[in-house]
Design an enzyme around this catalytic site. Structure first.
Site, PDB file in Angstrom:
ATOM      1  N   HIS A  86      58.520  23.828  40.869  1.00  0.00           N
ATOM      2  CA  HIS A  86      58.121  23.543  39.442  1.00  0.00           C
ATOM      3  C   HIS A  86      59.067  23.937  38.168  1.00  0.00           C
ATOM      4  CE1 HIS A  86      56.012  27.523  38.461  1.00  0.00           C
ATOM      5  NE2 HIS A  86      55.894  27.497  39.701  1.00  0.00           N
ATOM      6  N   ASP A  88      57.634  23.851  34.984  1.00  0.00           N
ATOM      7  CA  ASP A  88      56.843  24.446  33.944  1.00  0.00           C
ATOM      8  C   ASP A  88      56.627  25.843  34.160  1.00  0.00           C
ATOM      9  OD1 ASP A  88      55.076  23.903  35.980  1.00  0.00           O
ATOM     10  OD2 ASP A  88      53.366  24.078  34.920  1.00  0.00           O
ATOM     11  N   ASP A 119      59.556  32.650  38.334  1.00  0.00           N
ATOM     12  CA  ASP A 119      58.419  31.643  38.829  1.00  0.00           C
ATOM     13  C   ASP A 119      58.605  30.497  37.564  1.00  0.00           C
ATOM     14  OD1 ASP A 119      56.061  30.337  39.119  1.00  0.00           O
ATOM     15  OD2 ASP A 119      54.800  32.241  38.532  1.00  0.00           O
ATOM     16  N   GLU A 153      52.187  22.600  37.403  1.00  0.00           N
ATOM     17  CA  GLU A 153      52.059  23.728  38.627  1.00  0.00           C
ATOM     18  C   GLU A 153      51.029  24.940  37.963  1.00  0.00           C
ATOM     19  OE1 GLU A 153      51.560  26.779  41.323  1.00  0.00           O
ATOM     20  OE2 GLU A 153      52.432  27.093  39.428  1.00  0.00           O
ATOM     21  N   HIS A 213      23.042  39.517  11.353  1.00  0.00           N
ATOM     22  CA  HIS A 213      23.182  41.232  10.939  1.00  0.00           C
ATOM     23  C   HIS A 213      22.472  41.907  12.150  1.00  0.00           C
ATOM     24  CE1 HIS A 213      22.137  44.781   8.928  1.00  0.00           C
ATOM     25  NE2 HIS A 213      22.922  44.586   7.787  1.00  0.00           N
ATOM     26  N   THR A 315      28.928  45.688  11.705  1.00  0.00           N
ATOM     27  CA  THR A 315      27.617  45.575  12.610  1.00  0.00           C
ATOM     28  C   THR A 315      27.169  44.166  12.741  1.00  0.00           C
ATOM     29  OG1 THR A 315      26.671  46.448  10.377  1.00  0.00           O
ATOM     30  CG2 THR A 315      26.789  47.965  11.987  1.00  0.00           C
ATOM     31  N   ARG A 328      39.350  33.539  44.002  1.00  0.00           N
ATOM     32  CA  ARG A 328      40.736  33.291  44.983  1.00  0.00           C
ATOM     33  C   ARG A 328      39.958  32.935  46.360  1.00  0.00           C
ATOM     34  NH1 ARG A 328      45.725  32.258  42.508  1.00  0.00           N
ATOM     35  NH2 ARG A 328      45.526  33.480  40.658  1.00  0.00           N
ATOM     36  N   SER A 399      48.479  31.198  44.710  1.00  0.00           N
ATOM     37  CA  SER A 399      48.050  29.902  44.970  1.00  0.00           C
ATOM     38  C   SER A 399      49.277  28.935  44.617  1.00  0.00           C
ATOM     39  CB  SER A 399      46.791  29.361  44.160  1.00  0.00           C
ATOM     40  OG  SER A 399      45.724  30.504  44.350  1.00  0.00           O
ATOM     41  N   HIS A 427      53.907  35.794  35.229  1.00  0.00           N
ATOM     42  CA  HIS A 427      52.815  35.567  34.306  1.00  0.00           C
ATOM     43  C   HIS A 427      52.514  36.760  33.183  1.00  0.00           C
ATOM     44  CE1 HIS A 427      50.721  32.610  37.287  1.00  0.00           C
ATOM     45  NE2 HIS A 427      51.949  32.417  37.277  1.00  0.00           N
TER      46      HIS A 427
HETATM   47  N1  BES Z   1      54.630  30.990  41.931  1.00  0.00           N
HETATM   48  C1  BES Z   1      53.061  31.074  41.883  1.00  0.00           C
HETATM   49  C2  BES Z   1      52.316  31.128  43.208  1.00  0.00           C
HETATM   50  C3  BES Z   1      52.438  32.539  43.982  1.00  0.00           C
HETATM   51  C4  BES Z   1      52.311  33.562  43.398  1.00  0.00           C
HETATM   52  C5  BES Z   1      52.737  32.627  45.118  1.00  0.00           C
HETATM   53  C6  BES Z   1      52.040  34.957  44.011  1.00  0.00           C
HETATM   54  C7  BES Z   1      52.761  33.544  45.915  1.00  0.00           C
HETATM   55  C8  BES Z   1      52.506  34.960  45.301  1.00  0.00           C
HETATM   56  C9  BES Z   1      52.523  30.079  40.963  1.00  0.00           C
HETATM   57  O1  BES Z   1      53.437  29.603  40.272  1.00  0.00           O
HETATM   58  C10 BES Z   1      51.183  30.190  40.411  1.00  0.00           C
HETATM   59  O2  BES Z   1      51.306  31.026  39.650  1.00  0.00           O
HETATM   60  N2  BES Z   1      50.164  29.618  40.782  1.00  0.00           N
HETATM   61  C11 BES Z   1      48.946  29.660  40.184  1.00  0.00           C
HETATM   62  C12 BES Z   1      48.348  28.272  40.662  1.00  0.00           C
HETATM   63  C13 BES Z   1      46.874  28.067  39.887  1.00  0.00           C
HETATM   64  C14 BES Z   1      46.992  27.668  38.357  1.00  0.00           C
HETATM   65  C15 BES Z   1      46.175  27.008  40.493  1.00  0.00           C
HETATM   66  C16 BES Z   1      48.189  30.860  40.520  1.00  0.00           C
HETATM   67  O3  BES Z   1      48.243  31.399  41.749  1.00  0.00           O
HETATM   68  O4  BES Z   1      47.546  31.329  39.769  1.00  0.00           O
HETATM   69 ZN    ZN Z   2      55.386  29.326  40.275  1.00  0.00          ZN
END
Ligand code: BES
Ligand code: ZN
Length: 460
Positions: A86, A88, A119, A153, A213, A315, A328, A399, A427
């Site tokens: 990906h 993005d 990533d 992705e 309030h 407040t 997950r 994922s 991230h």
């Molecule tokens: N590269 C990751 C997936 C990943 C993370 C694989 C850690 C193995 C270990 C991918 O870019 C990602 O962050 N995917 C998202 C998918 C979601 C937005 C559906 C994720 O896992 O949060």
């Molecule tokens: Zn990724």
């Protein structure tokens, strides 16, 4: 292969400089302000794919961001790889925690720092450079390859399943290769054979039409922040088990063989706590940390918002409260079924005193494969040749939604060979990729094509 490896070694600096150009494009798919950047990144990738000698390179439109396609089908009789990655990236906030600007890639202590370094731009680019090395030195590849790069992705691959279904012919292959995951540890390369799935929701509660309030109204009107906290508190018991009825019904239990194999992995819990500043680990009773993240489902709160959070004190009785939550999933939990169970549970436990809105967001299915197929074995040999040590077999907690789609729609196994590291800060602020792993990964990828080319006759 010697020429190919020489080429990769000689071009080491150029590879890094070119990667910096790719990392400079802020292709954040989640933010509307970056629409033009994401598209520019797709164009950049297409241009680069043409430059390294791929054929039929084009952008294929989807209702969202385009898929970048390119292929090289010049090895009759050899297997065909479908490479997926990906282009993005995730948003960069909080920006002030970055030690160097996220879109000005900077090398410090053998790591290249930038959003997308690991990533997934760095890992996609590593394959580009492996392909380039083959094509420049011998004019051919030892396998056929089709590449698809996605621009959505990080926002759940919302249009990709449809894309795969609509382009089955274009995607004919024998095996999928993906580099979008970390290796087990520094110096411990790995092949990942399982990923968790995901369902994501936003919960909105409203207790009144406006903030009130807290002296005049407090005690007589519900506090949505409090109601939300009470609801969230019911999602897990004290032993870390998710309380949504039916949640565990389809969970495939860990096998003894897996548990034993994972116990032998060089995982140091003390080090893990120290690296991430975790005072004490917490998770489902009866499972180790690797088991909890790789093979057990979980419920998490990703964000919470309500009331006054500025400096000082105010407040106030907030009118609304919001939570972003996600689960997950592991094989064989079905996102749709889990989503329905979650919604029913939330509706049941929400107090009558609040207005409730539940919004389902993105997600994906979990995935697992057996690792005794010839392609995985080929990858293991390539990694050993490239990194000098045999890979370990891992699952991961993250994922990649399309992996199960490739399995279900195209009947294809996937080989997940990643060169990131567990502390790559994906991230998060200061995302990075180890420069030596990037270089070793280019060599290993070049060898991977070589090994896969010899692993089995092509059928696609
Ligand atoms: N590269 C990751 C997936 C990943 C993370 C694989 C850690 C193995 C270990 C991918 O870019 C990602 O962050 N995917 C998202 C998918 C979601 C937005 C559906 C994720 O896992 O949060
Ligand atoms: Zn990724």
């Amino acid at each position: 292969m010697d020429n190919v490896i020489d080429f990769i070694n000689v071009n080491r600096e150029r590879h890094l400089e070119e990667l910096k150009t790719l990392l400079a494009i802020p292709s954040i798919s989640a933010l509307p302000a970056h629409v033009a950047d994401v598209k520019r990144c797709a164009d950049w990738c297409a241009e680069e794919m043409r430059r390294i000698g791929l054929q039929n390179v084009r952008l294929i439109d989807t209702p969202g961001y385009p898929v970048v396609y390119g292929d090289w089908i010049g090895a009759p009789g050899a297997p065909t790889i479908l490479f997926y990655g990906h282009y993005d990236v995730q948003p960069v906030d909080p920006l002030d925690l970055w030690q160097s600007p996220p879109f000005e890639a900077t090398v410090r202590d053998g790591e290249i720092y930038a959003r997308g370094a690991a990533d997934d731009k760095g890992q996609v680019f590593m394959h580009f450079k492996a392909i380039e090395a083959h094509l420049r030195t011998s004019g051919r590849l030892p396998v056929n390859i089709r590449i698809i790069l996605e621009g959505e992705e990080e926002v759940g691959s919302v249009h990709l399943d449809e894309f795969v279904r609509a382009h089955k012919q274009d995607l004919r292959a024998d095996v999928v290769v993906i580099s979008d995951s970390p290796m087990f540890a520094r110096g411990v390369p790995s092949i990942c054979y399982g990923l968790r799935g995901l369902v994501y929701f936003q919960i909105d509660l409203r207790g009144s039409s406006t903030d009130l309030h807290s002296g005049s109204f407090g005690g007589a009107v519900v506090n949505p922040a409090f109601a939300l906290a009470q609801m969230l508190a019911q999602m897990k018991d004290r032993g870390g088990r998710v309380r949504i009825p039916g949640f565990y019904d389809e969970v495939v239990p860990l096998t003894d063989a897996e548990r034993k194999a994972w116990e032998t992995l060089p995982f140091n819990e003390k080090r893990y706590r120290k690296d991430f500043g975790i005072p004490k680990l917490f998770g489902e009773s009866g499972y180790s940390t690797l088991e909890r993240t790789w093979a057990r489902p979980t419920f998490e709160v990703n964000g919470l918002l309500s009331g006054f959070t500025g400096e000082g004190a105010k407040t106030v009785l907030p009118a609304v409260a919001m939570a972003k939550v996600s689960m997950r999933l592991v094989p064989n939990q079905q996102p749709d079924r889990i989503a329905a169970q979650f919604e029913a549970f939330v509706r049941r436990i929400a107090p009558k005193s609040v207005e409730l809105k539940i919004t389902r967001m993105h997600g994906g299915k979990p995935w697992m494969t057996s690792y005794d197929n010839p392609f995985v074995q080929a990858a293991a040999r390539a990694i050993e040749r490239g990194f000098g040590s045999t890979p370990v077999f891992t699952r991961e907690g993250g994922s990649i939604p399309v992996v199960s789609t490739f399995q279900e729609e195209l009947g294809l196994p996937s080989v997940l060979f990643g060169v990131g590291l567990p502390d790559e800060n994906a991230h998060a602020p200061n995302e990075k990729l180890d420069v030596a792993n990037f270089h070793g990964g280019i060599i290993a990828s070049a060898m991977l094509y070589d090994e896969i080319g010899r692993a089995a006759p092509g059928r696609a």
